[in-house]
Structures are given as structure tokens and as C-alpha cells.
Scaffold this motif. Structure first.
Motif, PDB file in Angstrom:
ATOM      1  N   ILE A  86      63.734  95.597  34.885  1.00 57.93           N
ATOM      2  CA  ILE A  86      64.936  96.254  34.188  1.00 57.93           C
ATOM      3  C   ILE A  86      65.891  95.067  33.937  1.00 57.93           C
ATOM      4  CG2 ILE A  86      67.006  97.735  34.616  1.00 57.93           C
ATOM      5  CD1 ILE A  86      65.479  99.176  36.984  1.00 57.93           C
ATOM      6  N   ALA A  87      66.086  94.120  34.679  1.00 58.48           N
ATOM      7  CA  ALA A  87      67.032  93.073  34.296  1.00 58.48           C
ATOM      8  C   ALA A  87      66.698  92.131  33.034  1.00 58.48           C
ATOM      9  CB  ALA A  87      66.957  92.018  35.441  1.00 58.48           C
ATOM     10  N   ALA A  88      65.191  92.083  32.949  1.00 60.28           N
ATOM     11  CA  ALA A  88      64.817  91.468  31.638  1.00 60.28           C
ATOM     12  C   ALA A  88      64.933  92.239  30.421  1.00 60.28           C
ATOM     13  CB  ALA A  88      63.259  91.070  31.811  1.00 60.28           C
ATOM     14  N   LYS A  89      64.725  93.645  30.512  1.00 61.39           N
ATOM     15  CA  LYS A  89      64.940  94.471  29.569  1.00 61.39           C
ATOM     16  C   LYS A  89      66.401  94.662  28.914  1.00 61.39           C
ATOM     17  CE  LYS A  89      60.766  95.768  28.495  1.00 61.39           C
ATOM     18  NZ  LYS A  89      60.108  95.562  27.248  1.00 61.39           N
ATOM     19  N   THR A  90      67.320  94.639  29.966  1.00 55.11           N
ATOM     20  CA  THR A  90      68.630  94.768  29.820  1.00 55.11           C
ATOM     21  C   THR A  90      69.585  93.338  29.546  1.00 55.11           C
ATOM     22  OG1 THR A  90      69.366  94.888  31.967  1.00 55.11           O
ATOM     23  CG2 THR A  90      68.701  97.035  30.870  1.00 55.11           C
ATOM     24  N   GLY A  91      69.007  92.414  30.185  1.00 57.41           N
ATOM     25  CA  GLY A  91      69.612  91.176  30.190  1.00 57.41           C
ATOM     26  C   GLY A  91      70.909  91.341  31.149  1.00 57.41           C
ATOM     27  N   LEU A  92      70.898  92.033  32.137  1.00 61.52           N
ATOM     28  CA  LEU A  92      71.938  92.348  33.103  1.00 61.52           C
ATOM     29  C   LEU A  92      71.357  92.023  34.537  1.00 61.52           C
ATOM     30  CD1 LEU A  92      73.258  95.821  31.944  1.00 61.52           C
ATOM     31  CD2 LEU A  92      73.939  93.378  31.304  1.00 61.52           C
ATOM     32  N   ASN A  93      72.377  91.567  35.441  1.00 61.12           N
ATOM     33  CA  ASN A  93      71.863  91.313  36.744  1.00 61.12           C
ATOM     34  C   ASN A  93      72.390  92.815  37.750  1.00 61.12           C
ATOM     35  OD1 ASN A  93      74.896  91.460  37.361  1.00 61.12           O
ATOM     36  ND2 ASN A  93      74.880  89.158  36.694  1.00 61.12           N
ATOM     37  N   THR A  94      72.108  92.762  39.135  1.00 64.44           N
ATOM     38  CA  THR A  94      72.327  93.782  39.681  1.00 64.44           C
ATOM     39  C   THR A  94      73.707  94.304  39.615  1.00 64.44           C
ATOM     40  OG1 THR A  94      70.456  93.363  41.331  1.00 64.44           O
ATOM     41  CG2 THR A  94      71.963  94.841  42.157  1.00 64.44           C
ATOM     42  N   ALA A  95      74.663  93.462  39.924  1.00 67.74           N
ATOM     43  CA  ALA A  95      76.206  93.780  39.788  1.00 67.74           C
ATOM     44  C   ALA A  95      76.584  94.422  38.647  1.00 67.74           C
ATOM     45  CB  ALA A  95      76.865  92.462  39.807  1.00 67.74           C
ATOM     46  N   LEU A  96      76.175  94.109  37.381  1.00 63.18           N
ATOM     47  CA  LEU A  96      76.381  94.799  36.088  1.00 63.18           C
ATOM     48  C   LEU A  96      75.712  96.184  36.018  1.00 63.18           C
ATOM     49  CD1 LEU A  96      76.646  91.756  33.549  1.00 63.18           C
ATOM     50  CD2 LEU A  96      78.357  93.046  34.601  1.00 63.18           C
ATOM     51  N   MET A  97      74.420  96.052  36.420  1.00 64.97           N
ATOM     52  CA  MET A  97      73.883  97.324  36.385  1.00 64.97           C
ATOM     53  C   MET A  97      74.370  98.505  37.457  1.00 64.97           C
ATOM     54  SD  MET A  97      69.652  96.524  36.071  1.00 64.97           S
ATOM     55  CE  MET A  97      69.586  95.008  37.104  1.00 64.97           C
ATOM     56  N   SER A  98      75.105  97.807  38.471  1.00 61.23           N
ATOM     57  CA  SER A  98      75.761  98.966  39.312  1.00 61.23           C
ATOM     58  C   SER A  98      76.841  99.594  38.537  1.00 61.23           C
ATOM     59  CB  SER A  98      76.262  98.075  40.604  1.00 61.23           C
ATOM     60  OG  SER A  98      75.174  97.628  41.277  1.00 61.23           O
ATOM     61  N   VAL A 221      64.706  91.434  51.602  1.00 65.18           N
ATOM     62  CA  VAL A 221      65.165  92.362  50.711  1.00 65.18           C
ATOM     63  C   VAL A 221      66.572  92.268  50.039  1.00 65.18           C
ATOM     64  CG1 VAL A 221      66.177  94.265  52.477  1.00 65.18           C
ATOM     65  CG2 VAL A 221      64.776  95.071  50.286  1.00 65.18           C
ATOM     66  N   SER A 222      67.339  91.868  50.661  1.00 64.92           N
ATOM     67  CA  SER A 222      68.652  91.337  50.028  1.00 64.92           C
ATOM     68  C   SER A 222      68.291  90.463  48.886  1.00 64.92           C
ATOM     69  CB  SER A 222      69.666  91.159  51.177  1.00 64.92           C
ATOM     70  OG  SER A 222      69.240  89.889  51.715  1.00 64.92           O
ATOM     71  N   GLY A 223      67.567  89.590  49.106  1.00 69.46           N
ATOM     72  CA  GLY A 223      67.401  88.619  48.112  1.00 69.46           C
ATOM     73  C   GLY A 223      66.690  89.067  46.993  1.00 69.46           C
ATOM     74  N   GLY A 224      65.652  90.034  47.306  1.00 67.14           N
ATOM     75  CA  GLY A 224      65.005  90.682  46.063  1.00 67.14           C
ATOM     76  C   GLY A 224      65.651  91.520  45.510  1.00 67.14           C
ATOM     77  N   THR A 225      66.924  92.037  45.893  1.00 68.91           N
ATOM     78  CA  THR A 225      67.791  93.047  45.131  1.00 68.91           C
ATOM     79  C   THR A 225      68.673  92.428  44.187  1.00 68.91           C
ATOM     80  OG1 THR A 225      67.858  94.485  47.133  1.00 68.91           O
ATOM     81  CG2 THR A 225      69.606  94.784  45.530  1.00 68.91           C
ATOM     82  N   GLN A 226      68.999  91.067  44.453  1.00 70.84           N
ATOM     83  CA  GLN A 226      69.721  89.994  43.489  1.00 70.84           C
ATOM     84  C   GLN A 226      68.863  89.176  42.915  1.00 70.84           C
ATOM     85  OE1 GLN A 226      73.721  89.363  45.543  1.00 70.84           O
ATOM     86  NE2 GLN A 226      72.462  89.702  47.440  1.00 70.84           N
ATOM     87  N   ALA A 227      67.473  89.235  42.834  1.00 66.75           N
ATOM     88  CA  ALA A 227      66.542  88.503  41.854  1.00 66.75           C
ATOM     89  C   ALA A 227      66.837  88.466  40.566  1.00 66.75           C
ATOM     90  CB  ALA A 227      65.334  88.589  42.435  1.00 66.75           C
ATOM     91  N   THR A 228      67.505  89.657  40.225  1.00 66.10           N
ATOM     92  CA  THR A 228      67.837  89.882  38.958  1.00 66.10           C
ATOM     93  C   THR A 228      68.926  88.991  38.364  1.00 66.10           C
ATOM     94  OG1 THR A 228      69.939  91.445  39.446  1.00 66.10           O
ATOM     95  CG2 THR A 228      67.605  92.365  39.145  1.00 66.10           C
ATOM     96  N   ASN A 229      69.494  88.386  38.999  1.00 66.07           N
ATOM     97  CA  ASN A 229      70.352  87.060  38.426  1.00 66.07           C
ATOM     98  C   ASN A 229      69.621  85.925  37.689  1.00 66.07           C
ATOM     99  OD1 ASN A 229      72.716  87.930  39.755  1.00 66.07           O
ATOM    100  ND2 ASN A 229      72.590  86.989  41.566  1.00 66.07           N
ATOM    101  N   TRP A 230      68.152  85.855  38.131  1.00 68.52           N
ATOM    102  CA  TRP A 230      67.383  84.942  37.248  1.00 68.52           C
ATOM    103  C   TRP A 230      66.540  85.693  36.399  1.00 68.52           C
ATOM    104  CZ3 TRP A 230      68.133  85.049  42.581  1.00 68.52           C
ATOM    105  CH2 TRP A 230      69.192  84.196  43.125  1.00 68.52           C
ATOM    106  N   THR A 231      65.954  86.989  36.947  1.00 71.49           N
ATOM    107  CA  THR A 231      65.163  87.727  35.995  1.00 71.49           C
ATOM    108  C   THR A 231      65.839  88.273  34.525  1.00 71.49           C
ATOM    109  OG1 THR A 231      65.402  89.538  37.345  1.00 71.49           O
ATOM    110  CG2 THR A 231      63.378  88.151  37.607  1.00 71.49           C
ATOM    111  N   ARG A 232      67.141  88.313  34.491  1.00 65.69           N
ATOM    112  CA  ARG A 232      67.850  88.715  33.368  1.00 65.69           C
ATOM    113  C   ARG A 232      67.710  87.783  32.302  1.00 65.69           C
ATOM    114  NH1 ARG A 232      73.701  86.715  33.655  1.00 65.69           N
ATOM    115  NH2 ARG A 232      73.632  85.145  35.453  1.00 65.69           N
TER     116      ARG A 232
END
Length: 435
Positions: A86-98, A221-232
Motif C-alpha cells: 500500500i505504501a509503495a502504491k500511494t507513496g504514503l507512510n502509516t502516519a499519513l494513511m491513518s 510487529v510495531s516495526g512492521g507496522t511502520q516499515a512503510t516509512n521506507w517502503t513508500r
């Protein structure tokens, strides 16, 4: 190169060194699977993960232990990979997706939970480095606090630089750690008498398979939830999925395996203690330093990204330094001693955030978020918040694998609310049309 569909026209002028904390990452700034894989591997190479593996290692025979570690890390990898896609498709991290999931103000709930968890781990890592360095080198204990301050601000240097700093460190540290681990595990295998010796070792503790999988999945799992900071930063969804699985299935799996291996052979789960037992104290200190630094800079970077969304500021570097200061203060105050059980408890309340985000993206927005920089969103998204509360409550009371239960229940609850709400609106429209 064409612009990302969600990229805002004003997103390119944002200084690159700030790493786009409040906007999508433009396509011309995307990275390769090699670049992201190294950073994420450095993130998952974490000392605390080895302890989880050690608990598993002494509770099962060798074959069952390998199966438990494989299942737990595969589930963790799939969870992180789904968010990474999702992060790669949107360019967003978890905080912004929230924001799309919980609302403009409601998203601050996830910012607080995710940010506090990461800065808590930062405090623990900073204190651990200082305390163990004093212990292993025989330095005066009076140097412990000054060393905490030194490491507390020193570890954040690469995070302050941003993605490029994290990548630079990982290019050096990850290969070095893999070599050190290979050497240590080779010695451990010989000490155990080879594969036959490992298979002959009997469990000394008792743990259910469900509890073991929960431990493996929940520890990071907390790290996995925020891995979007790089996968974006991924060039494609496929790139993000590959990099995330590489880190959270193989990388995290290797850390838990090392812990389990060490617990079996040396009754020690931490790679540093194992190396000391093997007469490799100098290499052990080097391993500890690299292991913690590659995780510390990632955790404070996570804090900064969540903090930028919480405060609605693009000053990521300033928030990074503030996070390092808070983490250092917590370490010096000794809060790391009681913080870990609380952080592990948060592992129950963090996964539902990811579950609701997945449902929001795939079911609610049908895989296309509006532009986050211009979208008009409600202050609070009641369905998203309700689904999160439901998922967290069920996970907290579940006797089964709590983090996984939280993800599935939160995602299902939000999907059900969306489907029912849509059906009610359509029915109401039909009734009004008939009148």
C-alpha cells in the motif's frame, strides 16, 4: 518519468533531505529493492528479537522450533508486506494513511501509539549499549550515564540525515553483521556436536505453539507496522513486497533463529553473550554496536515521521533530534527497566492499526487514495476508530495469537461497517427516490 498518481504538484519542491514527511514520495525519488532491503534488514537485526527466539529455543525440540520460527516470521512478513504494498502504491507512510482511516484528528491516536513505542525502544537500546559496554570492557560505572548521552545523540546522526544516512549505514553494517553471525553460529554448531547434537537436545521449558508464534510475531510487529516509512520509497508494489519479506521473514527470522540457537547451545539468547562465551568479546562488542545502531536510527526516524504528522510540521530533522533527546532522557531516568513489558503490551494494540488501514485501502477506497495534501477529511472517522477499538479489545482478551487476531478482527470489522453503511445509503436513496 511520469508522476505518481497521488503525487501533489507541490511535492517536488519540498527539500529532499526532509524525506517528504507530509506528502507522497515522488516517483523520481523512488529506490531499488536492494536499497530498501538493506535498510529494512538493518532495522530487523535487533537484539530484543533474539531474546524472543531464545524463549522459543528452550521450549521445543529442534524441528518444532524451526517450524514455529518459520510460521511466526512468515506471518509477520506477510503483514508488513501488505502494508508495504500500500505504501509503495500511494507513496504514503502509516502516519499519513491513518488520516484516511481515522480522520484528520483521529490519526493523531496512531501517531501517539506508534511514536511512543518507537521512542521507548530507542531508550532501551541506548541504555543497553551503555550498560553492556561498561560491563564488557570493565569501564567505571560512573561512565554509564555519560555514555547513554553519547549514544543517545550519536545513534540519531544517520536518521537526522534521512533515508540516505540510513542506507549508508546499512551498506556497511548489514554485511558485517551477517559475517559475524555466520562465524559465531559455525562455532556454536561445532560446540553442540553438529546437527545430530542439536537434534538430541531436549526442551528445558514449556510453551504452547500458539504462545510461541504470538511471541515471534508480536515482538517486532510495531516495526512492521511502520516499515512503510521506507517502503513508500519503493519503485513498485512488487519491489516493496520483496524488500519487506526479505527483512521481516528472512532477517527477523535469522535473529530469532540465532536467539533460539544460542539458548539451545549456550543457554544464552543474545549474540553478544554468545560471542563472549566463545572467546570473541571484541567481535561481540562490534556486533552489539552495529546491531543496535542500525535499529536505533530506524526507530528514532519512525518517531520523527509520526511526530511530523502529529504536529503537522515538515521539520523532520528537528523532530528527530527531539526524539533522540526524549529517548536519552528516558534511558538516563532508568525507565527502560519497566518500559519493555509495556511496549510488548502495545504489541497487542498496534497491529489493529495495520488491519484497519488495509481494509480502508482495499475495501473503502478501492486501492486509490485521494491526494492527501488536498483531500478534505473528517476530523474523526468513526467507523475506522470503532473497528480499531473492536480489534484491540478482541486481541487483548484472545487466548490465541493476539496480534494476528487484532489485525483480522479490525480489518473484518471495518470492512463490515463499510459494506453495511453503503447498503443502508443505497436503500435510503431507493426509498427517497420512490417518494
Amino acid at each position: 518519468m511520469t508522476a505518481h498518481p497521488n503525487a501533489h504538484p507541490d511535492s517536488h519542491p519540498i527539500p529532499q533531505e526532509q524525506d517528504y514527511p507530509l506528502s507522497p514520495v515522488p516517483m523520481d525519488q523512488r529506490k531499488s529493492v536492494w536499497s530498501m532491503g538493506l535498510i529494512l534488514l538493518g532495522f530487523t537485526f535487533f537484539t530484543a528479537t533474539m531474546w524472543a527466539g531464545g524463549s522459543v529455543g528452550v521450549s521445543f525440540d529442534f524441528t518444532t522450533m524451526l517450524l514455529v520460527l518459520a510460521v511466526g516470521n512468515l506471518l509477520l512478513g506477510l503483514y508488513a508486506a501488505a502494508l508495504g504494498y500500500i505504501a509503495a502504491k500511494t507513496g504514503l507512510n502509516t502516519a499519513l494513511m491513518s488520516r484516511f482511516t481515522f480522520g484528520e484528528l483521529g490519526s493523531k491516536l496512531s501517531d501517539v501509539i506508534l511514536g511512543f513505542t518507537q521512542i521507548g525502544w530507542y531508550a532501551w537500546g541506548t541504555a543497553t549499549m551503555a550498560i553492556l559496554l561498561v560491563k564488557l570492557t570493565g569501564l567505571p560505572e560512573s561512565l554509564t550515564t555519560p555514555l547513554m548521552v553519547l549514544f543517545g545523540f550519536g545513534f540519531c546522526v544517520t536518521a537526522f540525515i534521512g533515508y540516505r544516512g540510513l542506507e549508508w549505514l546499512s551498506r556497511i553494517a548489514v554485511p558485517a553483521m551477517i559475517i559475524l553471525v555466520a562465524v559465531s553460529m559455525s562455532i556454536a554448531t561445532d560446540a553442540a556436536g553438529g546437527l545430530s547434537g542439536l537434534l538430541a537436545i531436549t526442551p528445558t521449558d514449556d510453551m504452547t505453539v500458539a504462545a510461541a508464534i504470538t511471541l515471534v510475531f508480536g515482538t517486532f510487529v510495531s516495526g512492521g507496522t511502520q516499515a512503510t516509512n521506507w517502503t513508500r520509497f519503493a519503485k513498485s508494489g512488487r519491489t516493496a513486497v520483496i524488500a519487506t519479506l526479505l527483512a521481516f521473514f528472512l532477517g527477523n527470522g535469522l535473529m530469532t533463529l540465532i536467539g533460539a540457537f544460542g539458548a539451545l547451545v549456550y543457554q544464552q539468547a543474545d549474540i553478544v553473550d554468545i560471542m563472549v562465551a566463545q572467546g570473541l568479546a571484541t567481535l561481540g562488542i562490534l556486533m552489539l554496536f552495529l546491531n543496535l545502531w542500525t535499529t536505533q536510527d530506524n526507530t528514532v526516524y519512525n518517531f520523527a515521521v509520526a511526530g511530523c504528522n502529529l504536529l503537522r510540521t515538515r521539520r523532520r530533522k528537528m523532530v528527530t533530534v527531539a526524539g533522540a533527546a526524549i529517548g536519552t532522557l528516558l534511558a538516563v531516568m532508568g525507565m527502560y527497566e519497566w518500559l519493555i513489558p509495556f511496549l510488548v503490551l502495545l504489541g497487542t494494540f498496534i497491529p489493529p492499526i495495520g488491519g484497519v488501514i488495509m481494509a480502508s485501502y482495499f475495501v473503502g477506497y478501492r486501492q486509490r487514495y485521494p491526494d492527501v495534501t488536498t483531500a478534505t477529511l473528517p476530523a474523526f472517522n468513526a467507523p475506522g476508530l470503532a473497528a480499531y477499538v473492536i480489534g484491540s479489545a478482541v486481541a487483548y482478551t484472545s487466548p490465541w495469537i493476539a496480534p494476528i487476531v487484532g489485525v483480522l478482527v479490525a480489518a473484518t470489522a471495518y470492512s463490515a461497517i463499510l459494506v453495511v453503511s453503503q447498503a443502508v445509503r443505497e436503500r435510503r436513496a431507493q426509498v427517497l427516490g420512490a417518494l
